[in-house]
Design a protein around this motif. Structure first.
Motif, mmCIF file in Angstrom:
data_model
loop_
_atom_site.group_PDB
_atom_site.id
_atom_site.type_symbol
_atom_site.label_atom_id
_atom_site.label_comp_id
_atom_site.label_asym_id
_atom_site.label_seq_id
_atom_site.Cartn_x
_atom_site.Cartn_y
_atom_site.Cartn_z
ATOM 1 N N ILE A 191 -6.230 0.617 -2.194
ATOM 2 C CA ILE A 191 -7.429 0.240 -1.460
ATOM 3 C C ILE A 191 -8.361 1.426 -1.212
ATOM 4 O O ILE A 191 -9.529 1.238 -0.856
ATOM 5 N N LYS A 192 -7.840 2.645 -1.417
ATOM 6 C CA LYS A 192 -8.673 3.821 -1.191
ATOM 7 C C LYS A 192 -8.038 5.020 -1.861
ATOM 8 O O LYS A 192 -6.823 5.113 -1.961
ATOM 9 N N GLY A 193 -8.863 5.927 -2.339
ATOM 10 C CA GLY A 193 -8.375 7.183 -2.901
ATOM 11 C C GLY A 193 -9.231 8.334 -2.411
ATOM 12 O O GLY A 193 -10.444 8.338 -2.610
ATOM 13 N N GLU A 195 -18.378 -17.377 1.819
ATOM 14 C CA GLU A 195 -17.547 -18.412 1.207
ATOM 15 C C GLU A 195 -17.122 -18.024 -0.205
ATOM 16 O O GLU A 195 -15.994 -18.305 -0.621
ATOM 17 N N GLN A 196 -18.020 -17.375 -0.950
ATOM 18 C CA GLN A 196 -17.727 -17.055 -2.345
ATOM 19 C C GLN A 196 -16.790 -15.862 -2.499
ATOM 20 O O GLN A 196 -16.296 -15.584 -3.594
ATOM 21 N N LEU A 197 -16.498 -15.152 -1.418
ATOM 22 C CA LEU A 197 -15.540 -14.051 -1.484
ATOM 23 C C LEU A 197 -14.116 -14.545 -1.723
ATOM 24 O O LEU A 197 -13.286 -13.832 -2.294
ATOM 25 N N SER A 198 -13.836 -15.763 -1.310
ATOM 26 C CA SER A 198 -12.473 -16.287 -1.316
ATOM 27 C C SER A 198 -11.814 -16.202 -2.687
ATOM 28 O O SER A 198 -12.359 -16.656 -3.689
ATOM 29 N N LEU A 244 -11.500 -0.589 -0.779
ATOM 30 C CA LEU A 244 -11.304 -2.027 -0.639
ATOM 31 C C LEU A 244 -11.066 -2.361 0.826
ATOM 32 O O LEU A 244 -10.224 -1.745 1.473
ATOM 33 N N ILE A 245 -11.803 -3.322 1.336
ATOM 34 C CA ILE A 245 -11.581 -3.785 2.702
ATOM 35 C C ILE A 245 -11.320 -5.285 2.662
ATOM 36 O O ILE A 245 -11.757 -5.985 1.751
ATOM 37 N N GLU A 246 -10.589 -5.766 3.657
ATOM 38 C CA GLU A 246 -10.281 -7.185 3.713
ATOM 39 C C GLU A 246 -11.340 -7.911 4.523
ATOM 40 O O GLU A 246 -11.652 -7.531 5.652
ATOM 41 N N VAL A 247 -11.915 -8.931 3.911
ATOM 42 C CA VAL A 247 -12.944 -9.738 4.561
ATOM 43 C C VAL A 247 -12.601 -11.202 4.352
ATOM 44 O O VAL A 247 -12.563 -11.674 3.211
ATOM 45 N N LEU A 284 -13.074 -6.769 -0.667
ATOM 46 C CA LEU A 284 -14.450 -6.379 -0.963
ATOM 47 C C LEU A 284 -14.493 -4.868 -1.068
ATOM 48 O O LEU A 284 -13.923 -4.162 -0.236
ATOM 49 N N VAL A 285 -15.160 -4.368 -2.098
ATOM 50 C CA VAL A 285 -15.253 -2.914 -2.265
ATOM 51 C C VAL A 285 -16.692 -2.473 -2.147
ATOM 52 O O VAL A 285 -17.585 -3.029 -2.774
#
Length: 287
Positions: free
Chosen positions: A6-8, A150-153, A201-204, A209-210
């Protein structure tokens, strides 16, 4: 143990696993094999006396070089309607690069309060026949964001686009927290400050989502003969040209050319022809 990077930062990779987020180093063999773990990589992590180690990088479905992200399935291509004005060639380059990478473009036009209804309609016409989803939003005011949420799902989504378009603002509004710093438009240069520090990367809403650093161009190297396959509006007319292998340029009785101004946007077609010749010249120089 398996997870996703998720991250570097600074040679460390942060891998989300069922056991939580683990700080890891990468195996030295990756450097020897000229491999680099990427944000978005699905990996296997093993525990060693020196700490957690990324032991294996699983096969990638997609890969972006700029930004450096793997396994993205869709991209929100964020452009401002004005301030700064839309660079249409750059917009089409973003879309083309995503098509070449196997990533679905989703077009997001921000600052719509600065645009007229005619300008919005012209953008829809510009992408006629592509089936791309197009959204008009005002990120600062959180207007028009519900469909984007909604479209992130079920997707790994990247935000991309030029500086000043409002990518970081959009990320903040979608996530509900201030993930990244946002920068004002430079009055002198009329472009955005490069304020986003790294890809992460984060959780939404249960999806990933990046956010990506602001940048103003997309680099891509394509076979000119394959270019036509990256324009979805050409697909319904495949095989209907007079000549087999028609490149839709100077050939007579070209079905694609006959649709320009009807089911194919003149601006998109002009961009196709210009890019086709640029790629031909690039290929000649290499040989």
């Amino acid at each position: 143990m398996e997870g996703i990077i998720i991250k570097g930062i600074g040679g460390f990779y942060y891998v989300r696993t069922d056991a939580g987020v683990l700080e890891c180093k990468a195996r030295g063999i990756f450097r020897k094999n000229k491999e680099t773990p990427m944000v978005g990589d699905y990996v296997t992590v093993v525990a060693t006396p020196e700490g957690n180690t990324v032991d294996k990088i699983h096969q990638r479905k997609t890969e972006l070089v700029r930004p450096f992200v793997a396994n993205v399935s869709q991209a929100y291509v964020v452009f401002a309607m004005h301030n700064p004005d839309i660079n249409h060639d750059l917009l089409h380059k973003f879309v083309l690069s995503l098509e070449a990478s196997g990533i679905t473009p989703v077009l997001v036009f921000n600052k719509t309060d600065l645009a007229t209804e005619e300008e919005r309609e012209a953008l829809v016409e510009e992408f006629v026949g592509t089936s791309y989803r197009i959204y008009f939003i005002e990120a600062k005011e959180k207007k028009g964001l519900e469909p984007l949420l909604e479209q992130l799902s079920g997707e790994i989504t990247v935000l991309c686009g030029p500086s000043g378009a409002g990518k970081s603002t959009l990320l903040n509004k979608l996530s509900g927290v201030e993930q990244m710093e946002t920068g004002a438009i430079s009055v002198k240069l009329n472009r955005g400050k490069h304020t986003t520090r790294h890809s992460e990367l984060i959780e939404v809403h249960g999806a990933l989502l990046v956010d990506t650093p602001g940048f103003s161009n997309m680099d891509f190297s394509l076979d000119p003969l394959e270019l036509k396959n990256l324009f979805p509006e050409f697909a319904p007319y495949a095989g209907e040209c007079r000549f087999l292998g028609c490149n839709h340029d100077k050939e007579p009785d070209c079905r694609i050319k006959s649709e320009v101004g009807k089911s194919i946007s003149p601006m998109r077609y002009e961009f196709y022809v210009k890019t086709y010749h640029e790629l031909l010249e690039e290929k000649k120089r290499k040989w």
